[in-house]
Motif scaffolding. Structure first.
Motif, PDB file in Angstrom:
ATOM      1  N   SER A   1       0.459   8.414   5.037  1.00  0.00           N
ATOM      2  CA  SER A   1       1.843   8.805   5.255  1.00  0.00           C
ATOM      3  C   SER A   1       2.505   9.138   3.922  1.00  0.00           C
ATOM      4  N   THR A   2       3.808   9.373   3.967  1.00  0.00           N
ATOM      5  CA  THR A   2       4.584   9.605   2.745  1.00  0.00           C
ATOM      6  C   THR A   2       5.410   8.375   2.387  1.00  0.00           C
ATOM      7  N   LEU A   3       5.152   7.243   3.066  1.00  0.00           N
ATOM      8  CA  LEU A   3       5.950   6.033   2.876  1.00  0.00           C
ATOM      9  C   LEU A   3       5.085   4.852   2.455  1.00  0.00           C
ATOM     10  N   ALA A   4       5.652   3.982   1.628  1.00  0.00           N
ATOM     11  CA  ALA A   4       4.988   2.720   1.292  1.00  0.00           C
ATOM     12  C   ALA A   4       5.136   1.755   2.470  1.00  0.00           C
ATOM     13  N   ARG A   5       4.259   0.742   2.500  1.00  0.00           N
ATOM     14  CA  ARG A   5       4.300  -0.263   3.581  1.00  0.00           C
ATOM     15  C   ARG A   5       4.316  -1.671   2.961  1.00  0.00           C
ATOM     16  N   PRO A   6       5.472  -2.102   2.413  1.00  0.00           N
ATOM     17  CA  PRO A   6       5.532  -3.428   1.786  1.00  0.00           C
ATOM     18  C   PRO A   6       5.424  -4.551   2.805  1.00  0.00           C
ATOM     19  N   VAL A   7       4.716  -5.606   2.414  1.00  0.00           N
ATOM     20  CA  VAL A   7       4.546  -6.780   3.265  1.00  0.00           C
ATOM     21  C   VAL A   7       4.784  -8.028   2.419  1.00  0.00           C
ATOM     22  N   LEU A   8       5.723  -8.857   2.836  1.00  0.00           N
ATOM     23  CA  LEU A   8       5.984 -10.122   2.158  1.00  0.00           C
ATOM     24  C   LEU A   8       4.910 -11.132   2.546  1.00  0.00           C
ATOM     25  N   VAL A   9       4.494 -11.960   1.589  1.00  0.00           N
ATOM     26  CA  VAL A   9       3.452 -12.957   1.816  1.00  0.00           C
ATOM     27  C   VAL A   9       3.982 -14.333   1.438  1.00  0.00           C
ATOM     28  N   LEU A  10       3.837 -15.288   2.365  1.00  0.00           N
ATOM     29  CA  LEU A  10       4.170 -16.686   2.106  1.00  0.00           C
ATOM     30  C   LEU A  10       2.919 -17.509   2.335  1.00  0.00           C
ATOM     31  N   GLY A  11       2.453 -18.215   1.296  1.00  0.00           N
ATOM     32  CA  GLY A  11       1.253 -19.032   1.410  1.00  0.00           C
ATOM     33  C   GLY A  11       1.605 -20.508   1.541  1.00  0.00           C
ATOM     34  N   VAL A  12       0.998 -21.170   2.524  1.00  0.00           N
ATOM     35  CA  VAL A  12       1.292 -22.578   2.793  1.00  0.00           C
ATOM     36  C   VAL A  12      -0.019 -23.346   2.940  1.00  0.00           C
TER      37      VAL A  12
ATOM     38  N   PRO B   1       0.843  -1.183   0.000  1.00  0.00           N
ATOM     39  CA  PRO B   1       0.000   0.000   0.000  1.00  0.00           C
ATOM     40  C   PRO B   1       0.895   1.256   0.000  1.00  0.00           C
ATOM     41  N   PHE B   2       0.811   2.016  -1.071  1.00  0.00           N
ATOM     42  CA  PHE B   2       1.585   3.241  -1.195  1.00  0.00           C
ATOM     43  C   PHE B   2       0.823   4.413  -0.568  1.00  0.00           C
ATOM     44  N   PRO B   3       1.482   5.561  -0.385  1.00  0.00           N
ATOM     45  CA  PRO B   3       0.739   6.741   0.057  1.00  0.00           C
ATOM     46  C   PRO B   3      -0.467   6.986  -0.851  1.00  0.00           C
ATOM     47  N   GLY B   4      -1.610   7.194  -0.242  1.00  0.00           N
ATOM     48  CA  GLY B   4      -2.846   7.354  -1.013  1.00  0.00           C
ATOM     49  C   GLY B   4      -3.682   6.098  -1.095  1.00  0.00           C
ATOM     50  N   ALA B   5      -3.152   4.966  -0.615  1.00  0.00           N
ATOM     51  CA  ALA B   5      -3.949   3.737  -0.582  1.00  0.00           C
ATOM     52  C   ALA B   5      -5.196   3.974   0.274  1.00  0.00           C
ATOM     53  N   ALA B   6      -6.330   3.516  -0.233  1.00  0.00           N
ATOM     54  CA  ALA B   6      -7.616   3.793   0.414  1.00  0.00           C
ATOM     55  C   ALA B   6      -8.044   2.638   1.313  1.00  0.00           C
ATOM     56  N   LEU B   7      -9.110   2.867   2.046  1.00  0.00           N
ATOM     57  CA  LEU B   7      -9.700   1.833   2.887  1.00  0.00           C
ATOM     58  C   LEU B   7     -10.266   0.726   2.005  1.00  0.00           C
ATOM     59  N   GLN B   8      -9.852  -0.501   2.242  1.00  0.00           N
ATOM     60  CA  GLN B   8     -10.366  -1.635   1.479  1.00  0.00           C
ATOM     61  C   GLN B   8     -11.716  -2.086   2.040  1.00  0.00           C
ATOM     62  N   PRO B   9     -12.524  -2.764   1.226  1.00  0.00           N
ATOM     63  CA  PRO B   9     -13.712  -3.424   1.782  1.00  0.00           C
ATOM     64  C   PRO B   9     -13.272  -4.595   2.656  1.00  0.00           C
ATOM     65  N   TRP B  10     -14.075  -4.937   3.643  1.00  0.00           N
ATOM     66  CA  TRP B  10     -13.809  -6.139   4.425  1.00  0.00           C
ATOM     67  C   TRP B  10     -13.844  -7.345   3.483  1.00  0.00           C
ATOM     68  N   HIS B  11     -12.936  -8.292   3.678  1.00  0.00           N
ATOM     69  CA  HIS B  11     -12.890  -9.446   2.785  1.00  0.00           C
ATOM     70  C   HIS B  11     -12.079 -10.572   3.410  1.00  0.00           C
ATOM     71  N   ARG B  12     -12.231 -11.760   2.836  1.00  0.00           N
ATOM     72  CA  ARG B  12     -11.293 -12.861   3.055  1.00  0.00           C
ATOM     73  C   ARG B  12     -10.621 -13.123   1.724  1.00  0.00           C
ATOM     74  N   ASP B  13      -9.528 -13.868   1.721  1.00  0.00           N
ATOM     75  CA  ASP B  13      -8.725 -13.970   0.501  1.00  0.00           C
ATOM     76  C   ASP B  13      -9.196 -15.029  -0.484  1.00  0.00           C
TER      77      ASP B  13
END
Length: 282
Positions: A215-226, A113-125
């Motif tokens: 914010s002015t910063l991105a928030r990268p998150v690594l994802v590992l699916g098992v 999510p970069f600066p300007g990323a909006a509120l997502q709808p509630w969800h499951r993946d």
């Protein structure tokens, strides 16, 4: 990676799966604080940056999950710390405790999510599997590792504990609950503020959303699916490894990596079409 970076929580490794099992079956999420060294996480951040630039340079390299928010799936060879990640004692212990000794690594990617990323709808993946609905058994886990110290302005991950058991019969695409259900999730909502070195594990069925990044910063998150054997999520991903990489992997990693072994890697075209459309519409 040094020994300190590979150490699990201060509690003994025999106790960690028990704690994690309780967290996952009750709340749908658990975590290990300080699992990795900060300098190792910085290397992950560098690899994510390179992979994101490459993905955005071609069609379908990244999928939108709402304004200024992107997901990219990558191959293990694009992450220098892949072996460190999947052999971490806490990660291995949680996978074995929840998914069984023959668990399968099926996904590697990242969400930004970069600066300007909006509120997502509630969800499951993804839709609830029959095993979860009928037997109350979790058949997959998503591990998340942040590359920044998360603060409120960055739009932290928000989760509604316990909702991994919601039937979801009236969810749009079996993933997105109707808006009249939102007050229930908002009443349960907990925002997470992980720091570099922390790793979490969650059931991707637990209803969640990303919050606005102001914010002015991105928030990268690594994802590992098992997955547990037979869960079937590998069919939705295109992870692969080359022959040379495969031959140099520890046997303990090869035993859980069921992806194709190929001569040359092909850039991954993202498949999260429905989710991308719904997130974008929101």
């Amino acid at each position: 990676m040094n020994a300190e970076a590979r150490s699990p929580q201060s509690s003994g490794t025999d106790e960690v799966p028990v704690d994690a099992l309780g967290d996952l079956y009750r709340d749908g999420i658990t975590a290990c604080r300080g699992a990795f060294a900060v300098d190792w996480v910085q290397q992950v951040a560098e690899d994510i940056d390179v992979a994101f630039r490459e993905a955005r340079s071609r069609p379908d390299g990244a999928v939108g999950r709402g304004p200024e928010r992107w997901y990219v799936e990558i191959h293990p060879e694009q992450l220098r710390g892949f072996v460190d990640l999947v052999t971490h004692p806490w990660v291995v212990a949680v996978c074995r405790a929840v998914l069984g000794p023959d668990y399968e690594i099926v996904e590697l990617g990242f969400d930004i999510p970069f600066p300007g990323a909006a509120l997502q709808p509630w969800h499951r993946d993804f839709p609830m599997p029959a095993e979860t609905r009928q037997q109350r058994r979790l058949t997959s886990l998503a591990f998340n590792l942040t590359t920044v110290d998360t603060v409120e302005e960055m739009g932290p991950f928000e989760i509604a504990p316990g909702t991994q058991w919601d039937e979801g019969d009236d969810f749009d695409h079996a993933m997105f609950p109707p808006r009249d259900r939102y007050p229930r999730y908002e009443a349960r909502a907990v925002r997470k503020y992980p720091r570099r070195g922390d790793i979490s594990a969650r059931s991707a069925l637990t209803v969640h959303r990303g919050t606005p990044n102001v914010s002015t910063l991105a928030r990268p998150v690594l994802v590992l699916g098992v997955d547990a054997p037979g869960a079937g999520n590998a069919a939705h991903h295109d992870m692969a490894v080359t022959h040379d990489y495969w031959e140099n992997l520890p046997a303990s990693v090869r035993a859980h990596l069921t992806c194709p072994v190929v001569r040359t890697l092909t850039p991954i075209r993202q498949k999260h079409t429905i989710e991308g459309l719904v997130m974008g519409a929101a």
